[in-house]
Scaffold this motif. Structure first.
Motif, PDB file in Angstrom:
ATOM      1  N   ILE A 168      -3.917 -33.941  19.764  1.00  0.00           N
ATOM      2  CA  ILE A 168      -4.681 -34.915  18.973  1.00  0.00           C
ATOM      3  C   ILE A 168      -5.750 -35.566  19.844  1.00  0.00           C
ATOM      4  CG2 ILE A 168      -4.540 -37.156  17.793  1.00  0.00           C
ATOM      5  CD1 ILE A 168      -1.727 -36.234  16.819  1.00  0.00           C
ATOM      6  N   ARG A 169      -5.383 -35.943  21.044  1.00  0.00           N
ATOM      7  CA  ARG A 169      -6.317 -36.568  21.985  1.00  0.00           C
ATOM      8  C   ARG A 169      -7.493 -35.638  22.265  1.00  0.00           C
ATOM      9  NH1 ARG A 169      -6.302 -40.676  25.763  1.00  0.00           N
ATOM     10  NH2 ARG A 169      -7.221 -40.140  27.767  1.00  0.00           N
ATOM     11  N   GLN A 170      -7.202 -34.373  22.496  1.00  0.00           N
ATOM     12  CA  GLN A 170      -8.269 -33.409  22.785  1.00  0.00           C
ATOM     13  C   GLN A 170      -9.154 -33.191  21.560  1.00  0.00           C
ATOM     14  OE1 GLN A 170      -8.958 -32.105  25.896  1.00  0.00           O
ATOM     15  NE2 GLN A 170     -10.836 -31.495  24.875  1.00  0.00           N
ATOM     16  N   LYS A 171      -8.559 -33.147  20.375  1.00  0.00           N
ATOM     17  CA  LYS A 171      -9.343 -32.962  19.148  1.00  0.00           C
ATOM     18  C   LYS A 171     -10.313 -34.122  18.934  1.00  0.00           C
ATOM     19  CE  LYS A 171      -6.296 -29.940  16.539  1.00  0.00           C
ATOM     20  NZ  LYS A 171      -5.447 -29.774  15.370  1.00  0.00           N
ATOM     21  N   ARG A 172      -9.854 -35.344  19.201  1.00  0.00           N
ATOM     22  CA  ARG A 172     -10.733 -36.515  19.064  1.00  0.00           C
ATOM     23  C   ARG A 172     -11.910 -36.399  20.022  1.00  0.00           C
ATOM     24  NH1 ARG A 172      -8.118 -41.398  20.670  1.00  0.00           N
ATOM     25  NH2 ARG A 172      -9.820 -42.498  19.672  1.00  0.00           N
ATOM     26  N   TYR A 173     -11.626 -36.038  21.254  1.00  0.00           N
ATOM     27  CA  TYR A 173     -12.676 -35.893  22.265  1.00  0.00           C
ATOM     28  C   TYR A 173     -13.638 -34.773  21.877  1.00  0.00           C
ATOM     29  CZ  TYR A 173     -14.925 -35.586  26.824  1.00  0.00           C
ATOM     30  OH  TYR A 173     -15.848 -35.584  27.833  1.00  0.00           O
ATOM     31  N   ASP A 174     -13.093 -33.647  21.445  1.00  0.00           N
ATOM     32  CA  ASP A 174     -13.937 -32.517  21.036  1.00  0.00           C
ATOM     33  C   ASP A 174     -14.823 -32.886  19.852  1.00  0.00           C
ATOM     34  OD1 ASP A 174     -12.780 -31.026  23.057  1.00  0.00           O
ATOM     35  OD2 ASP A 174     -11.456 -29.890  21.712  1.00  0.00           O
ATOM     36  N   ARG A 175     -14.262 -33.644  18.887  1.00  0.00           N
ATOM     37  CA  ARG A 175     -15.055 -34.081  17.735  1.00  0.00           C
ATOM     38  C   ARG A 175     -16.191 -34.992  18.198  1.00  0.00           C
ATOM     39  NH1 ARG A 175     -11.228 -36.092  14.099  1.00  0.00           N
ATOM     40  NH2 ARG A 175     -11.327 -38.099  15.134  1.00  0.00           N
ATOM     41  N   GLY A 176     -15.905 -35.889  19.151  1.00  0.00           N
ATOM     42  CA  GLY A 176     -16.943 -36.758  19.703  1.00  0.00           C
ATOM     43  C   GLY A 176     -18.032 -35.974  20.411  1.00  0.00           C
ATOM     44  N   LEU A 177     -17.635 -34.977  21.205  1.00  0.00           N
ATOM     45  CA  LEU A 177     -18.631 -34.128  21.880  1.00  0.00           C
ATOM     46  C   LEU A 177     -19.479 -33.372  20.874  1.00  0.00           C
ATOM     47  CD1 LEU A 177     -16.871 -32.518  24.984  1.00  0.00           C
ATOM     48  CD2 LEU A 177     -18.722 -34.196  24.958  1.00  0.00           C
ATOM     49  N   GLU A 178     -18.846 -32.891  19.809  1.00  0.00           N
ATOM     50  CA  GLU A 178     -19.569 -32.174  18.765  1.00  0.00           C
ATOM     51  C   GLU A 178     -20.626 -33.072  18.112  1.00  0.00           C
ATOM     52  OE1 GLU A 178     -18.456 -30.673  14.350  1.00  0.00           O
ATOM     53  OE2 GLU A 178     -17.090 -30.015  15.946  1.00  0.00           O
ATOM     54  N   VAL A 179     -20.235 -34.307  17.806  1.00  0.00           N
ATOM     55  CA  VAL A 179     -21.187 -35.266  17.226  1.00  0.00           C
ATOM     56  C   VAL A 179     -22.336 -35.514  18.198  1.00  0.00           C
ATOM     57  CG1 VAL A 179     -21.509 -37.686  16.541  1.00  0.00           C
ATOM     58  CG2 VAL A 179     -19.536 -36.398  15.698  1.00  0.00           C
ATOM     59  N   LEU A 180     -22.018 -35.760  19.453  1.00  0.00           N
ATOM     60  CA  LEU A 180     -23.054 -36.039  20.449  1.00  0.00           C
ATOM     61  C   LEU A 180     -23.994 -34.851  20.626  1.00  0.00           C
ATOM     62  CD1 LEU A 180     -20.934 -38.041  23.004  1.00  0.00           C
ATOM     63  CD2 LEU A 180     -23.014 -38.860  21.858  1.00  0.00           C
ATOM     64  N   LYS A 181     -23.465 -33.653  20.624  1.00  0.00           N
ATOM     65  CA  LYS A 181     -24.323 -32.471  20.754  1.00  0.00           C
ATOM     66  C   LYS A 181     -25.209 -32.302  19.531  1.00  0.00           C
ATOM     67  CE  LYS A 181     -21.357 -30.145  24.017  1.00  0.00           C
ATOM     68  NZ  LYS A 181     -20.303 -29.167  24.227  1.00  0.00           N
ATOM     69  N   ARG A 182     -24.651 -32.601  18.357  1.00  0.00           N
ATOM     70  CA  ARG A 182     -25.415 -32.471  17.113  1.00  0.00           C
ATOM     71  C   ARG A 182     -26.584 -33.454  17.061  1.00  0.00           C
ATOM     72  NH1 ARG A 182     -21.344 -32.837  13.514  1.00  0.00           N
ATOM     73  NH2 ARG A 182     -21.636 -35.053  13.169  1.00  0.00           N
ATOM     74  N   ILE A 183     -26.404 -34.629  17.650  1.00  0.00           N
ATOM     75  CA  ILE A 183     -27.465 -35.644  17.601  1.00  0.00           C
ATOM     76  C   ILE A 183     -28.220 -35.751  18.928  1.00  0.00           C
ATOM     77  CG2 ILE A 183     -26.370 -36.983  15.768  1.00  0.00           C
ATOM     78  CD1 ILE A 183     -25.385 -38.931  17.921  1.00  0.00           C
ATOM     79  N   SER A 211     -26.027 -42.815   8.238  1.00  0.00           N
ATOM     80  CA  SER A 211     -26.670 -41.703   8.940  1.00  0.00           C
ATOM     81  C   SER A 211     -26.736 -42.022  10.434  1.00  0.00           C
ATOM     82  CB  SER A 211     -28.085 -41.505   8.397  1.00  0.00           C
ATOM     83  OG  SER A 211     -28.918 -42.590   8.809  1.00  0.00           O
ATOM     84  N   PRO A 212     -26.877 -40.997  11.275  1.00  0.00           N
ATOM     85  CA  PRO A 212     -27.054 -41.259  12.714  1.00  0.00           C
ATOM     86  C   PRO A 212     -28.247 -42.179  12.992  1.00  0.00           C
ATOM     87  CG  PRO A 212     -26.525 -38.962  12.368  1.00  0.00           C
ATOM     88  CD  PRO A 212     -26.743 -39.570  11.002  1.00  0.00           C
ATOM     89  N   ARG A 213     -29.317 -42.031  12.223  1.00  0.00           N
ATOM     90  CA  ARG A 213     -30.500 -42.887  12.392  1.00  0.00           C
ATOM     91  C   ARG A 213     -30.144 -44.351  12.139  1.00  0.00           C
ATOM     92  NH1 ARG A 213     -34.589 -45.378   9.994  1.00  0.00           N
ATOM     93  NH2 ARG A 213     -36.707 -44.990  10.697  1.00  0.00           N
ATOM     94  N   LEU A 273     -34.372 -41.999  19.551  1.00  0.00           N
ATOM     95  CA  LEU A 273     -35.512 -41.092  19.380  1.00  0.00           C
ATOM     96  C   LEU A 273     -35.044 -39.737  18.847  1.00  0.00           C
ATOM     97  CD1 LEU A 273     -37.416 -41.889  22.701  1.00  0.00           C
ATOM     98  CD2 LEU A 273     -38.222 -42.430  20.379  1.00  0.00           C
ATOM     99  N   ALA A 274     -33.933 -39.254  19.372  1.00  0.00           N
ATOM    100  CA  ALA A 274     -33.422 -37.938  18.977  1.00  0.00           C
ATOM    101  C   ALA A 274     -32.983 -37.884  17.524  1.00  0.00           C
ATOM    102  CB  ALA A 274     -32.263 -37.527  19.895  1.00  0.00           C
ATOM    103  N   VAL A 275     -32.522 -39.014  16.971  1.00  0.00           N
ATOM    104  CA  VAL A 275     -32.063 -39.002  15.574  1.00  0.00           C
ATOM    105  C   VAL A 275     -33.147 -39.449  14.599  1.00  0.00           C
ATOM    106  CG1 VAL A 275     -29.621 -39.239  16.176  1.00  0.00           C
ATOM    107  CG2 VAL A 275     -30.977 -41.295  15.690  1.00  0.00           C
ATOM    108  N   GLY A 276     -34.374 -39.614  15.082  1.00  0.00           N
ATOM    109  CA  GLY A 276     -35.485 -39.830  14.169  1.00  0.00           C
ATOM    110  C   GLY A 276     -36.156 -41.184  14.178  1.00  0.00           C
ATOM    111  N   LEU A 277     -35.673 -42.133  14.965  1.00  0.00           N
ATOM    112  CA  LEU A 277     -36.410 -43.393  15.069  1.00  0.00           C
ATOM    113  C   LEU A 277     -37.665 -43.145  15.891  1.00  0.00           C
ATOM    114  CD1 LEU A 277     -33.532 -45.936  15.723  1.00  0.00           C
ATOM    115  CD2 LEU A 277     -35.061 -45.914  13.769  1.00  0.00           C
TER     116      LEU A 277
END
Length: 166
Positions: free
Chosen positions: A17-32, A70-72, A100-104
């Motif tokens: 569970i701990r690793q999944k949370r971290y992986d989900r966070g990394l995925e979000v950060l990479k996406r934005i 939204s991320p923005r 800047l990366a998310v559109g501001l």
């Protein structure tokens, strides 16, 4: 033996569970394009690896990944909140590139800090604006001439509460 097996299974589940949370966070950060936040979290490994983990897992894996904003919008809120706290230049240095990366736009970021002066004071708004100036300079980003132009004092301000007379 059963108690030991249950403890091992529980520990394995918690680790997963701990690793999944971290992986989900990394995925979000990479996406934005959150490289600046990943760098900040990585810089904590030596002194506080748990804080680096929580930055990614909780802030981005659990909170930021929620769908209502939204991320923005999240970054706009984050810039305002960091400004209001004062002394958050390290965090602003991580979040301005993310904004800047998310559109501001640079203009919107500067306007956010100007608007924050009304609610949290000029010193905090100035510190945030100076941090943005440094980040923009490092990235070769500039603010438009229109954003840097003050509103003339003879321009009428429309009241949001006014209604046309009947």
């Amino acid at each position: 033996m059963t108690d030991m097996t249950n403890m091992t299974d529980t520990a394995a589940t918690e680790t997963t569970i701990r690793q999944k949370r971290y992986d989900r966070g990394l995925e979000v950060l990479k996406r934005i394009n959150g490289e600046s936040v990943i760098e900040l979290a990585d810089s904590l490994r030596e002194i506080s690896p748990e804080l680096g983990y929580q930055t990614v897992a909780w802030a981005y894996g659990d909170s930021y990944s929620r769908p209502a904003l939204s991320p923005r919008d999240r970054q706009l809120i984050t810039l305002g909140m960091l400004t209001s706290q004062g002394g958050e230049e390290t965090e602003l240095r991580a979040h301005i590139p993310l904004a800047l990366a998310v559109g501001l736009t640079p203009d919107e970021i500067v306007e956010t800090f100007l608007h924050a002066a009304v609610y949290c004071g000029f010193p905090r708004a100035i510190n945030a604006t100076q941090t943005a100036r440094k980040v923009f300079a490092e990235r070769g980003v500039s603010v438009s001439a229109a954003a840097a132009t003050p509103v003339p004092v003879d321009v009428p301000v429309r009241s949001a509460r006014s209604t046309p007379s009947q």
